[in-house]
Design a protein around this motif. Structure first.
Motif, PDB file in Angstrom:
ATOM      1  N   SER A  13     -51.330 -37.988  49.537  1.00  0.00           N
ATOM      2  CA  SER A  13     -51.582 -39.355  49.095  1.00  0.00           C
ATOM      3  C   SER A  13     -53.057 -39.579  48.787  1.00  0.00           C
ATOM      4  N   GLU A  14     -53.924 -39.119  49.658  1.00  0.00           N
ATOM      5  CA  GLU A  14     -55.362 -39.306  49.452  1.00  0.00           C
ATOM      6  C   GLU A  14     -55.849 -38.546  48.217  1.00  0.00           C
TER       7      GLU A  14
ATOM      8  N   THR B  38     -48.091 -42.998  46.174  1.00  0.00           N
ATOM      9  CA  THR B  38     -48.862 -42.752  47.400  1.00  0.00           C
ATOM     10  C   THR B  38     -49.026 -44.033  48.214  1.00  0.00           C
ATOM     11  N   GLU B  39     -49.191 -45.168  47.544  1.00  0.00           N
ATOM     12  CA  GLU B  39     -49.285 -46.437  48.261  1.00  0.00           C
ATOM     13  C   GLU B  39     -47.989 -46.712  49.020  1.00  0.00           C
TER      14      GLU B  39
ATOM     15  N   SER C 228     -45.359 -46.865  54.253  1.00  0.00           N
ATOM     16  CA  SER C 228     -44.147 -46.594  55.034  1.00  0.00           C
ATOM     17  C   SER C 228     -44.325 -45.452  56.026  1.00  0.00           C
ATOM     18  N   MET C 229     -45.546 -44.922  56.129  1.00  0.00           N
ATOM     19  CA  MET C 229     -45.770 -43.706  56.913  1.00  0.00           C
ATOM     20  C   MET C 229     -45.225 -43.813  58.333  1.00  0.00           C
TER      21      MET C 229
ATOM     22  N   MET D 241     -42.540 -46.265  41.654  1.00  0.00           N
ATOM     23  CA  MET D 241     -43.100 -45.606  40.473  1.00  0.00           C
ATOM     24  C   MET D 241     -42.508 -46.137  39.178  1.00  0.00           C
ATOM     25  N   GLY D 242     -41.160 -46.124  39.091  1.00  0.00           N
ATOM     26  CA  GLY D 242     -40.499 -46.515  37.855  1.00  0.00           C
ATOM     27  C   GLY D 242     -40.649 -45.455  36.782  1.00  0.00           C
TER      28      GLY D 242
END
Length: 605
Positions: free
Chosen positions: A391-392, A421-422, A427-428, A451-452
């Motif tokens: 994600s980072e 990633t957000e 939700s992590m 995302m879509g």
């Protein structure tokens, strides 16, 4: 670049507020707000007729919520602006129409990669739930039929979709079965052809124009998302433009003197009514001059491209054996608010009374299944660190990914992956890390809901089929991780025409997976080396995309001269694979190998 002026509150809320406005103005429609599904308010599940379902990106209004109504669509699923709706939205639409309905549902899919993937995934899920559903892909654009265009993506879906909606919607009301409607839709598609011309670009909410045309230029054969056309020409008279368009349209349909047609003239958004109706008249005149009879012609804002100035012409060939039937279907009355036909457009009035129906019944979402290997606390900690590292890294590369995507797409690859990633980071603490099979289901939901578009469908398919593979495993070894990876890739390729060599993310993913599978992984150090070699293979595959011809996805519609750098999707794969490697290396005490990519090449340090 400063965004073009638009009467909106925010780019993030404009689609939802637009849908609320459509339904507010047409009380016969019902909006499922969180799913962005619009359906007939009084759809009757027990009457047994087939329900038609379609959808696609927003920004093309009145397509496609405007075509929901008796005699046309039963429901639609709307995506973000110029982005395919996520599969979970399409599944919801199918459930609303096909649950407890012996007639079932026919899903009509515009031929764009994201729509094919997301709608395909939704149809698969609906069938797994036992719903009666079939699908048909509509592509009638004739711009890309020349030998110079070798895309495996096929012909783009354009405003000709309306002919399929109207004819099949009428036949559904008449009681045709799902199989019969599917076959009829295929016949209509083979008899359609569409071509567009533009005098200006469109601009997305909050952004500038997608491309630039000089004051004396026009684009022939462009797509409804602003994809480059087949030829950029000097502006000429309307007569000349119509002549050029009809030459290509008639050739693609092998139309000759004495044949019969129906026609759509589609205003792409910003052309004046004067130009629209002028072009409508010229199309009729020139077809008559070629001894082709126009039995019906409809004009208006049918499938727009936001604020693009331009016109599309779609021709439906009417073979003798289906001519009267199809014309009858076009003439049948519908309460779909945007259908351009009316009694005034019909030479001989033929109106069917609308059928009555009952109120909507809500559908409950299905729960994810539990199973597969269980991880211990240390393994969960490592998995969490990998997700955070991915994600980072993707967030740090957002700008570069957007830049790489700007030449071949709409410049949002980095932004799309950042939204993923957000969603993961948000939700992590809720992810079921100790059960990877469940976690990948959760990641699939995050991908399709955040995302879509095409990327959302691809990553969702990757995660969902990986989850299916994990559910069949008792333990999760280094070797089994490779098999899960391979299953995910197989899932993506089962619903996509893209293959290695087509200049997509697969050019990085596939060689990396193959190298990992073929490497020894009996010890921790061997496994780490296998991951390192997989990263190197992904980087090499990404580098090769710089010299590839795009044959799948939106880039396949763009001139090769504009596609000069790495494929953004392939580069994104190298970013998150390198992040996983870094996370694994931090856990081990072995020497590390660092990789980096600039805008020209990928290297090992």
């Amino acid at each position: 670049m400063e965004g073009s002026k638009k009467l909106i509150n925010s780019p993030d809320t404009c689609v939802d507020q637009m849908l609320a406005g459509v339904v507010g103005a047409h009380p016969s429609l019902l909006l499922h707000t969180k799913k962005r599904v619009v359906q007939q308010r009084n759809w009757d599940r027990q009457r047994g007729i087939v329900g038609l379902i379609s959808g696609g990106g927003s920004g093309h209004e009145p397509f496609c919520a405007g075509y929901v109504g008796h005699g046309m669509l039963a429901a639609i699923s709307a995506g973000s602006v110029f982005a395919s709706p996520p599969a979970y939205s399409v599944v919801h639409a199918i459930r609303c129409i096909a649950t407890d309905n012996p007639g079932g549902a026919l899903v009509i899919i515009p031929n764009y990669t994201g729509d094919c993937l997301n709608f395909g995934l939704a149809v698969m899920q609906a069938r797994n739930e036992g719903l009666k559903v079939q699908s048909v892909v509509v592509g009638e654009d004739c711009a890309l039929l020349s030998s110079q265009h070798t895309s495996s993506a096929g012909r783009r879906g354009m405003c000709g979709l309306l002919f399929v909606y109207k004819i099949c919607g009428s036949l559904a009301e008449q009681g045709l079965t799902l199989d019969e409607l599917h076959d009829e839709a295929e016949k209509v598609i083979t008899c359609m052809s569409t071509l567009g011309v533009s005098l200006s670009s469109c601009s997305l909410p909050g952004a500038g124009p997608l491309f630039t045309l000089q004051e004396d230029e026009m684009e022939l054969g462009l797509g409804v998302h602003g994809e480059a056309g087949i030829e950029r020409l000097k502006v000429c008279s309307a007569d000349e433009v119509v002549g050029m368009m009809l030459d290509r349209l008639l050739s693609s349909l092998s139309l000759s003197s004495g044949e019969d047609v129906a026609v759509l003239v589609n205003n792409l958004g910003a052309s004046s009514q004067l130009e629209q109706w002028l072009m409508c008249g010229l199309v009729q005149q020139q077809l008559k001059a070629r001894d082709i009879t126009v039995h019906r012609i409809y004009a208006g804002h049918l499938m727009t491209s936001l604020d693009m100035a331009g016109i599309q012409v779609s021709i439906l060939k009417l073979p003798p054996e289906v001519k009267d039937k199809w014309l009858g279907c076009l003439d049948d009355i519908t309460d779909a608010p945007a259908w351009p036909g009316s009694p005034a457009s019909v030479p001989v009035e033929s109106i069917l009374a609308p059928k009555t129906s009952r109120d909507f019944i809500s559908i409950v979402e299905t729960e994810p299944k539990i199973g597969g290997p269980i991880l211990n606390e240390e393994q969960c900690k490592l998995l969490k660190s990998c997700l955070k590292a991915v994600s980072e890294s993707l967030e740090a590369e957002e700008t570069k990914l957007n830049e790489l995507d700007s030449g071949a797409g709409d410049g949002d690859c980095g932004s799309t992956l950042r939204r993923l990633t957000e969603g993961i980071l948000k939700s992590m603490d809720k992810l079921t890390l100790d059960r990877p099979a469940v976690m990948f289901q959760e990641l699939a939901h995050i991908a399709e809901s955040s995302m879509g578009g095409t990327s959302g469908a691809i990553y969702s398919l990757l995660f969902m089929t990986a989850s299916n593979a994990l559910h069949k495993m008792d333990q999760l070894t280094a070797e089994n991780w490779g098999l899960v990876w391979k299953s995910g890739l197989d899932g993506v390729m089962s619903y996509s025409n893209a293959r290695p060599g087509d200049r997509t993310m697969l050019d990085a993913l596939v060689p990396a997976c193959e190298l990992y599978l073929s490497s020894p992984k009996e010890t921790a150090s061997q496994t780490l080396l296998a991951v390192e070699q997989a990263v190197a293979a992904a980087i090499e595959g990404c580098s090769k995309t710089k010299d590839m011809v795009a044959r799948a996805g939106r880039a396949s519609y763009v001139s090769e001269a504009l596609v000069t750098d790495f494929d953004a999707g392939a580069y994104g794969v190298t970013v998150w694979l390198r992040a996983i490697l870094d996370a694994l290396q931090r856990k081990e005490t072995t020497p590390t190998t660092k990789y980096t990519c600039d805008n020209k090449t990928c290297i090992k340090k």
